[in-house]
Structure formats: C-alpha cells, structure tokens
Design an enzyme around this catalytic site. Sequence first.
Site, short mmCIF file in Angstrom:
data_model
loop_
_atom_site.label_atom_id
_atom_site.label_comp_id
_atom_site.label_asym_id
_atom_site.label_seq_id
_atom_site.Cartn_x
_atom_site.Cartn_y
_atom_site.Cartn_z
N GLU A 1 9.86 2.46 10.53
CA GLU A 1 10.81 3.58 10.36
C GLU A 1 10.00 4.85 10.50
O GLU A 1 9.10 5.11 9.70
CB GLU A 1 11.47 3.51 8.98
N GLU B 1 8.90 16.70 15.42
CA GLU B 1 9.24 16.64 14.00
C GLU B 1 8.25 17.50 13.22
O GLU B 1 7.04 17.31 13.30
CB GLU B 1 9.17 15.20 13.49
N GLY C 1 6.87 6.04 7.99
CA GLY C 1 5.93 7.15 8.06
C GLY C 1 6.01 7.83 9.41
O GLY C 1 7.07 7.85 10.04
N SER C 2 4.88 8.37 9.85
CA SER C 2 4.92 9.19 11.07
C SER C 2 5.08 8.33 12.32
O SER C 2 4.76 7.14 12.33
CB SER C 2 3.64 10.01 11.18
N GLY D 1 3.32 4.71 13.21
CA GLY D 1 4.26 3.60 13.40
C GLY D 1 4.08 2.95 14.76
O GLY D 1 4.08 1.71 14.88
N CYS E 1 12.82 12.15 6.82
CA CYS E 1 12.97 11.81 8.24
C CYS E 1 14.42 11.98 8.67
O CYS E 1 14.70 12.02 9.86
CB CYS E 1 12.46 10.41 8.52
N LYS F 1 0.84 -1.20 0.00
CA LYS F 1 0.00 0.00 0.00
C LYS F 1 0.88 1.25 0.00
O LYS F 1 1.47 1.61 1.01
CB LYS F 1 -0.92 0.06 1.22
C1 UN1 Z 1 17.79 9.72 2.87
O1 UN1 Z 1 17.92 10.69 3.60
O2 UN1 Z 1 18.57 9.48 1.94
O3 UN1 Z 1 11.50 8.87 5.03
C2 UN1 Z 1 16.72 8.72 3.03
C3 UN1 Z 1 12.67 9.25 5.03
C4 UN1 Z 1 13.71 8.19 5.18
C5 UN1 Z 1 14.59 8.09 4.01
C6 UN1 Z 1 15.67 9.10 4.00
N1 UN1 Z 1 13.11 6.93 5.46
O4 UN1 Z 1 12.94 10.41 4.92
#
Ligand code: UN1
Length: 478
Positions: A247, A380, A225-226, A230, A281, A172
């Site tokens: 992540e 964030e 995601g957020s 998560g 992120c 998804k």
């Molecule tokens: C990067 O900085 O090269 O969602 C990758 C994000 C991370 C990926 C960053 N999972 O921003």
Amino acid sequence: MSDQKQNFIGGAWVSGEPAENVNPSNTADIVGLYARANVAQANDAIAAAKAAFPSWSRSGLMERHAILRRASDEILARKDELGRLLSREEGKTLVEGIGETVRAAQIFDFYAGEALRLSGESVPSVRPDVGVEVTREAVGVVGIITPWNFPIAIPAWKLAPAICYGNTVVFKPADLVPGCAWALVDILQRAGLPGGVLNLVMGQGSVVGQTIAQSRDVDALTFTGSQGTGAALALESAKLMRKSQMEMGGKNPFVVLADADLDVAVDCVTQGAFYSTGQRCTASSRIIVQESIHDRFLEVLTERVTALKVGDALDASTHIGPVVDESQLAQNEDYIQIGQAEGARLVVGGERISGATQGFYQRPALFAECSNDMRIAREEIFGPVAAVISVKDYDEALAVANDTDFGLSAGIATSSLKHATHFKRNSEAGMVMVNLPTAGVDFHVPFGGRKASSFGAREQGRYAAEFYTTVKTAYTMA
Ligand code: UN1
C-alpha cells in the site's frame, strides 16, 4: 538500559540498541527509549515465527477469537492513554489519536468475529462420485512493515487478520513511532498469544526491514509506506516468488462541481487535505474546481484554512498538529518552493512557525492557479499542501482527476446524481467518495488502490482473507 522498551522474539523480551522516541510537538519531550533490533535478532524473530507456525496454524478458533477479543477490549478500555501516546509520538491531534485507537479496537473486534466465520466450499466434481472441497489455509510467516502516519490502526489492520487466519508474524513498525506498536504487542501477548506467534523487531528499514524482505522464510510480505520502498519490496518478493501486498502513495483528487453544496465541499477539502497534517496516503492533494464557482470556493476555503490553528497535538484547541520530523518538514518546504517556481500562486500558508515548544510546525499551504502537470500536482508531498486546479466542466474534471500515476482515493462534491454516478463508475481509483473527504475510511470494507498506489490484494474487511490465506482444492473419490 533498564527502562528501554524491548523487542519481543520467540515469547521473550530482548534488549537492543536504545533509540529515542521524540515528540514532534516538543522535541524536548522524549516519549521513551525503544530497542532497535539488529540483523541477528531479526533473523531470530523469523526463525521463531517459523517454528510457531505448525502449531498456531492448527490452533482452535475459540482460542484465536478470544485473544483478538481480549485485545480489542483492552485497547478500547485504554483508548485515552493509548490515543495520547499516539498523538505524542506521531503528532496528530488528541481527537485523531483517540479516534485511531478506537478504530484499532474495532478492527480487532471485527477479526475476532471473522475467526468464527472461516468457511469453504463443497462442490460436486465434473467426474461422477468425486467430491471437491475448496478451503483457505494460513500462508505461513507474514512479514509486516508499517508506516509512521497511523501508528496503531495500520499495525492493527495487518496484525489482526494475520493472527485470525492462523499465520505467525514478524512485525517491524516505523522507526519513528515504535510506542503504539510496542503497546499492541504487549497487549496481544498478555491476551494469550503463544510465544513465537507474534515477534516484534523495532528499528530501521535498512537493517530490520531489509532482513525481513530478503528472507526466504518469510512467506508473505505486507507493507504500507512510500511508493519507492513499496516498489522495491514488491520486486524483492517477486524474486523469491513470495506473496506480497504493497500500500503506497496517493495524489488524490477532490472534484468540486458548480452544483456542489459549498459548505460540504469546503469541509471535505479542509478535512481531506489538511487534517492529520496532510500526512495520509488518502489525503486530497489536488482540488479540481469548476471555473464558474472557482473564485467563490477559493475565497471560502482560504478563510477556513487561515483559521486553522496549528499547534501542540496534545492541546485541545489545536486543529493541525506538527509535521512528523525535520526531514519531512524540509521536504514540504522544498515543495512550497517548487510550486512557486513552477508558477503556482501560494494563496496562504506554507511557512514554518514556532510554537510554545520546539516542534515541527508548518502552516497549511494552499496553492491556486496550478496545472495538473506541475510537480506539486503529480508527486506525493505527504504534508499539509494542496493544489487547486481550475477546470471548465465535469468532463475535464474527470479527465484531470484520472490523469495521475496514482489511484488510491478520489472524491467529488456534487448534488447531481448523474455526475456522482458517472464519477463512481469512471474514476480510476480504488476508493471513491461522493460528498465525503478522500481520507477517513471504514474498518470493515476493502481498502486499497490502483496504478502506483497499491500492489496485491486488498486490505481490511473480509477481503483481507485473500492475502492472509492460500486456497486449497481437495478432491475425494467416494
Ligand atoms: C484513512 O484515510 O482513513 O497510510 C486511512 C495511509 C493509509 C491509511 C489511510 N494507508 O494514509
């Protein structure tokens, strides 16, 4: 709708409620109509993945290798077109969009190779005449839920290892950016993936994501995601005793010491905080500067940030594309107000601007005189907003860098080997950068963080095997 891009379930394209994919640089530009899946279709996709698992998990390694290879080749051959689609649906600049597309091709290439390098261990038992084999097997049906900020690279770094190690997939993508995801699935099915191995269900988290998250037939769940989503998905997975990998966010520090090369430091901060519109992120959102160079650094950084050209992602002269949508832009604006109300000084930027087209444009915002306990230094924001914090010395810089709920990436600009080495050892982040921006990582080494940033095994490189396989220990009496 004859021209809608459909979902892909059990090897067949299936239509659904059409949703517009809107270009954030120009809201009059509709990238396409994409079918939103419903609950029944999401369940069909899970059932198709389950049915395909016994055969795919025993498929030949050359078959997996060849499919991943062909996908890599096609993505690379179409990098300009796919990069343009990416920039059009997400809003990062064309250079970034094409770069991300190349990265997706490299990821498929890497896992094409990994398919031929599966290995295990054969070890002697502690009992005479008994042998022990330790092998890795596919986990089963993997649920893959991806965010809008990396529309092709994040799907690639979840799909490629899932397929490589013999899993089947229910995928998804983010509702905001189904275009690259659809193109990837189209490429993979034409590359020869058998029906049911990869199922695409586009649409909303509350409908499709929820169905995947609550299904007992999904054996492993990977999400980027957020933080809030998560954490909820990890809990849902724990209830089902299912493997999960989350992540999530970051509040990544970038330390600038007095002994840093000023140009390197300013480059790292400009790139890390503001490129990709700060929507990463791994973005640097806390800039921690030693007081003896604080004023000089801020002056040069302010010049650089002021010179950044914000505009249409497809315009070659643009440095910073639009924010992804209205709600994200409104949230960024809220944080600009929060920062000012907390007493931080808005040095430059933050205002919504209009371009030649109707888009979600905002000038990169730089705050100074921040303290690490302000909300703009703790939460964030996920936009082009950075907070500069002045510190006395290296020890205070390290303490402030680590004083956060998150722990994804951390950077330092210094010419001191002693401080660089100490920072690498003592930073409480999963990834540490010395004289490099906090964002922008290699595709073949582990990616992930600590604390509230990540949960579960690392992604990417050979470390991905930890999540996408399960270990078997087999004993044989000779
Ligand atoms: C990067 O900085 O090269 O969602 C990758 C994000 C991370 C990926 C960053 N999972 O921003």
